[in-house]
Design an enzyme around this catalytic site. Sequence first.
Site, PDB file in Angstrom:
ATOM      1  N   LYS A   1     -64.435   3.899  19.519  1.00 38.39           N
ATOM      2  CA  LYS A   1     -63.975   2.696  18.819  1.00 38.39           C
ATOM      3  C   LYS A   1     -64.679   2.519  17.468  1.00 38.39           C
ATOM      4  CE  LYS A   1     -60.916   1.371  21.834  1.00 38.39           C
ATOM      5  NZ  LYS A   1     -59.486   1.433  21.475  1.00 38.39           N
TER       6      LYS A   1
ATOM      7  N   SER B   1     -62.611  -2.238  19.038  1.00 37.80           N
ATOM      8  CA  SER B   1     -63.139  -3.142  20.072  1.00 37.80           C
ATOM      9  C   SER B   1     -64.459  -3.712  19.590  1.00 37.80           C
ATOM     10  CB  SER B   1     -63.374  -2.368  21.367  1.00 37.80           C
ATOM     11  OG  SER B   1     -64.180  -3.124  22.243  1.00 37.80           O
TER      12      SER B   1
ATOM     13  N   SER C   1     -47.045   6.742  28.466  1.00 38.66           N
ATOM     14  CA  SER C   1     -47.490   8.061  28.909  1.00 38.66           C
ATOM     15  C   SER C   1     -46.826   8.486  30.210  1.00 38.66           C
ATOM     16  CB  SER C   1     -49.014   8.129  29.018  1.00 38.66           C
ATOM     17  OG  SER C   1     -49.515   7.024  29.679  1.00 38.66           O
TER      18      SER C   1
ATOM     19  N   ILE D   1     -60.294  -9.441  26.306  1.00 39.87           N
ATOM     20  CA  ILE D   1     -58.891  -9.886  26.403  1.00 39.87           C
ATOM     21  C   ILE D   1     -58.442  -9.740  27.855  1.00 39.87           C
ATOM     22  CG2 ILE D   1     -56.537  -9.572  25.509  1.00 39.87           C
ATOM     23  CD1 ILE D   1     -58.677 -10.311  23.347  1.00 39.87           C
TER      24      ILE D   1
ATOM     25  N   GLY E   1     -48.612   3.070  23.458  1.00 44.02           N
ATOM     26  CA  GLY E   1     -49.129   2.506  24.712  1.00 44.02           C
ATOM     27  C   GLY E   1     -48.754   1.055  24.920  1.00 44.02           C
TER      28      GLY E   1
ATOM     29  N   ASP F   1     -47.539  11.578  24.592  1.00 42.73           N
ATOM     30  CA  ASP F   1     -48.987  11.512  24.817  1.00 42.73           C
ATOM     31  C   ASP F   1     -49.680  11.409  23.465  1.00 42.73           C
ATOM     32  OD1 ASP F   1     -51.631  11.912  25.334  1.00 42.73           O
ATOM     33  OD2 ASP F   1     -51.376  13.801  26.424  1.00 42.73           O
TER      34      ASP F   1
ATOM     35  N   TYR G   1     -66.763   5.212  25.016  1.00 38.44           N
ATOM     36  CA  TYR G   1     -65.789   4.239  24.505  1.00 38.44           C
ATOM     37  C   TYR G   1     -66.273   3.659  23.159  1.00 38.44           C
ATOM     38  CZ  TYR G   1     -62.677   0.112  24.711  1.00 38.44           C
ATOM     39  OH  TYR G   1     -61.738  -0.865  24.447  1.00 38.44           O
TER      40      TYR G   1
ATOM     41  N   ASN H   1     -52.475   1.602  19.454  1.00 41.31           N
ATOM     42  CA  ASN H   1     -53.034   0.713  20.483  1.00 41.31           C
ATOM     43  C   ASN H   1     -53.518   1.453  21.725  1.00 41.31           C
ATOM     44  OD1 ASN H   1     -53.144  -1.965  22.099  1.00 41.31           O
ATOM     45  ND2 ASN H   1     -51.693  -0.700  23.255  1.00 41.31           N
TER      46      ASN H   1
ATOM     47  N   ARG I   1     -47.899  -2.135  29.015  1.00 37.79           N
ATOM     48  CA  ARG I   1     -48.650  -3.233  29.652  1.00 37.79           C
ATOM     49  C   ARG I   1     -49.706  -3.764  28.684  1.00 37.79           C
ATOM     50  NH1 ARG I   1     -52.749  -0.794  34.133  1.00 37.79           N
ATOM     51  NH2 ARG I   1     -54.478  -0.780  32.681  1.00 37.79           N
TER      52      ARG I   1
END
Length: 248
Positions: free
Chosen positions: A160, A143, A38, A189, A13, A64, A156, A91, A16
């Site tokens: 994580k 995270s 992806s 971030i 990933g 993927d 999420y 990532n 960006r």
Amino acid sequence: MKILKGKTAIITGATRGIGRGIAKTFADHGANVLFTFSSSSDLAKEIENELSNNDVVVKGFKSDASNYQDCQNLVDQITKEFPVIDILINNAGITRDNLLMRMQEEDFDKVIEINLKSVFNMTKAIQRTMLKQRFGSIINMSSVVGVKGNAGQSNYAASKAGIIGFSKSIALELGSRNIRCNVIAPGFIETEMTEVLDEKVVQEWRDSIPLKRGGKPSDIADTCVWLASDMSSYVTGQTIHVNGGLLT
Ligand code: NAD
């Protein structure tokens, strides 16, 4: 100084945000960068052109990370050309935020599949190569939310936090073969993802951080360079918090 000269890294990933920042920093430090995306083939081409130079190969692969077979095929394809893989950075990640009351089953499953199962998929796929060569550094992106929890992000946070447990277990399993596995837990971030947020909300976040700023992708990338390099050769099973002091 090119700290990663001659090393080869796979990054998931990386078209960006943080992944792209890591790809750039790694290429600057002399590493070959094999990154996945992806959907955005144009962006992947742009990154290949921008970062490739006479010293390093930078190449994108459509894959993927949440798909087991895709990850097996990816590593098979890559290792034909690059038989030695020094570094794996998991990532890729998404959010599907909602309070539990409104969260759909699909929102939970998707986040677990892309954020957590992807880490299993890629680690499993690279394991044989790293065992054979008897070295490797695996870096997994967790995270601050996986450590602290966050209302509206139970899916999420679970994914994580799961990454941290998985990584400690892999560190225990593979340490005797000189394969290290560590976690980075970024705080807030500032990336393309956060650009769409209300500036007032973002400023409130910045003000709540002891270092009084959001993190940059390069803050995470620099930590990855250290964990990927021989400078951290006695560090495994750890979670490195890169958050401007947010959890302090
Ligand atoms: P981002 O959305 O900008 O980038 C995520 C990347 O993952 C994108 O390139 C996307 O295409 C890719 N991706 C998504 N699903 C994929 C899949 N199934 N297969 C392959 N690639 C896929 O997000 P970011 O802010 O750069 O975050 C990168 C990582 O850092 C994520 O794991 C995220 O959870 C974590 N993180 C980010 C922050 C932050 O504040 N930005 C904080 C803590 C942790």
